[in-house]
Scaffold this active site. Structure first.
Site, short mmCIF file in Angstrom:
data_model
loop_
_atom_site.label_atom_id
_atom_site.label_comp_id
_atom_site.label_asym_id
_atom_site.label_seq_id
_atom_site.Cartn_x
_atom_site.Cartn_y
_atom_site.Cartn_z
N PHE A 86 0.47 -0.93 0.18
CA PHE A 86 0.04 0.45 -0.65
C PHE A 86 0.82 1.51 0.05
O PHE A 86 0.53 2.17 -0.82
CB PHE A 86 -0.96 -0.21 1.27
CG PHE A 86 -1.75 -1.04 0.82
CD1 PHE A 86 -2.83 -2.11 0.11
CD2 PHE A 86 -2.18 -1.86 2.53
CE1 PHE A 86 -3.60 -2.59 -0.12
CE2 PHE A 86 -3.28 -3.19 2.75
CZ PHE A 86 -3.64 -3.42 1.52
N VAL A 115 -5.98 5.71 1.33
CA VAL A 115 -5.12 3.72 1.26
C VAL A 115 -4.14 3.62 0.96
O VAL A 115 -2.53 4.77 1.21
CB VAL A 115 -5.45 2.62 0.82
CG1 VAL A 115 -4.90 1.12 1.46
CG2 VAL A 115 -7.48 2.19 1.66
N CYS A 116 -3.59 3.91 -0.38
CA CYS A 116 -2.45 3.86 -0.89
C CYS A 116 -1.85 5.55 -1.35
O CYS A 116 -0.43 5.50 -0.78
CB CYS A 116 -2.35 3.65 -2.19
SG CYS A 116 -2.49 1.69 -2.43
N LEU A 117 -2.75 6.30 -1.48
CA LEU A 117 -2.12 7.79 -1.36
C LEU A 117 -2.00 8.15 -0.08
O LEU A 117 -0.98 8.20 0.44
CB LEU A 117 -3.14 8.58 -2.71
CG LEU A 117 -3.29 9.99 -1.83
CD1 LEU A 117 -1.98 9.82 -3.22
CD2 LEU A 117 -4.07 10.64 -2.75
N THR A 120 1.59 6.43 1.45
CA THR A 120 2.48 7.47 0.59
C THR A 120 2.56 8.67 0.91
O THR A 120 4.25 8.51 0.95
CB THR A 120 1.89 7.13 -0.74
OG1 THR A 120 2.35 5.12 -0.79
CG2 THR A 120 4.22 7.34 -1.63
#
Length: 211
Positions: A86, A115-117, A120
């Site tokens: 993720f 999630v992924c954004l 990160t």
């Protein structure tokens, strides 16, 4: 929070997981809006010749390949295909690509916002980058989850923006700016209301000159 302007020398654009497998899952805005805004942001990166880091899952994974509209704009630009992690920084190639930009400001958009954004962006902030979250080129399963994720990232120190704000901050103005026509073309294509207003203004000026 970052207060110095985005410039062509200090900024990079990062696109995370804009994949067809999410097209029916993201409901915080329509897929047409999400694709439109993401493609516009990619074009802004190209016009200003900014470092552009693109990452996505492997094309054989359930999320599938990138939006075809985005792929057409990117052409042969490299895409960092990650295993299903993720936080994109958990991928060494992505982390190296970000470091290689040499930029302090990361303009980031991604699916899904929560999630992924989000993960990160949080890592980028922890690593000392100034992060701008492009909210209209990102999305989540509901408007609530998108907005909540944005609030979380703002509280962590990220700056919320939209793609037009990014383009305008980089351009600085319409006067004596060689890239203004190219940015105008992106705006007229991806913000039809602006294009219509331009046509109206030109039409009024033409007819006024005849009177």
């Amino acid at each position: 929070m970052a207060t110095t302007p985005l410039t062509r020398e200090n900024s990079a654009i990062v696109l995370i997981d804009h994949e067809v497998g999410f097209s029916n899952l993201v409901k915080s805005r329509t897929i047409e809006e999400t694709v439109n805004n993401t493609v516009a942001l990619a074009k802004v990166a190209q016009v200003f010749d900014l470092p552009l880091v693109v990452t996505a899952a492997r094309e054989t994974d359930p999320a599938g390949p990138l939006y075809p509209e985005l792929k057409r704009v990117l052409g042969d630009h490299p895409v960092i295909h990650r295993a299903p992690v993720f936080d994109s920084f958990d991928n060494d190639e992505f982390a190296a690509a970000i470091e290689a930009t040499g930029r302090t400001k990361l303009v980031m958009a991604g699916i899904q916002t929560d999630v992924c954004l989000a993960l990160t962006v949080l890592t980028a902030l922890n690593r000392g980058y100034e992060v701008y979250v492009v909210v209209d080129a990102s999305g989540a399963t509901t408007e609530e989850t998108h907005d909540t994720a944005v609030m979380r990232l703002v509280q962590a120190g990220a700056v919320p923006v939209n793609w037009l704000a990014v383009a305008s901050e980089l351009l600085r103005g319409w006067v004596d700016e060689p890239l203004a026509p190219a940015i105008g073309e992106i705006i007229y294509e991806h913000l039809p209301s602006w294009g219509h207003q331009h046509v109206l203004t030109a039409s009024v000026a033409e007819h006024s000159s005849i009177q």
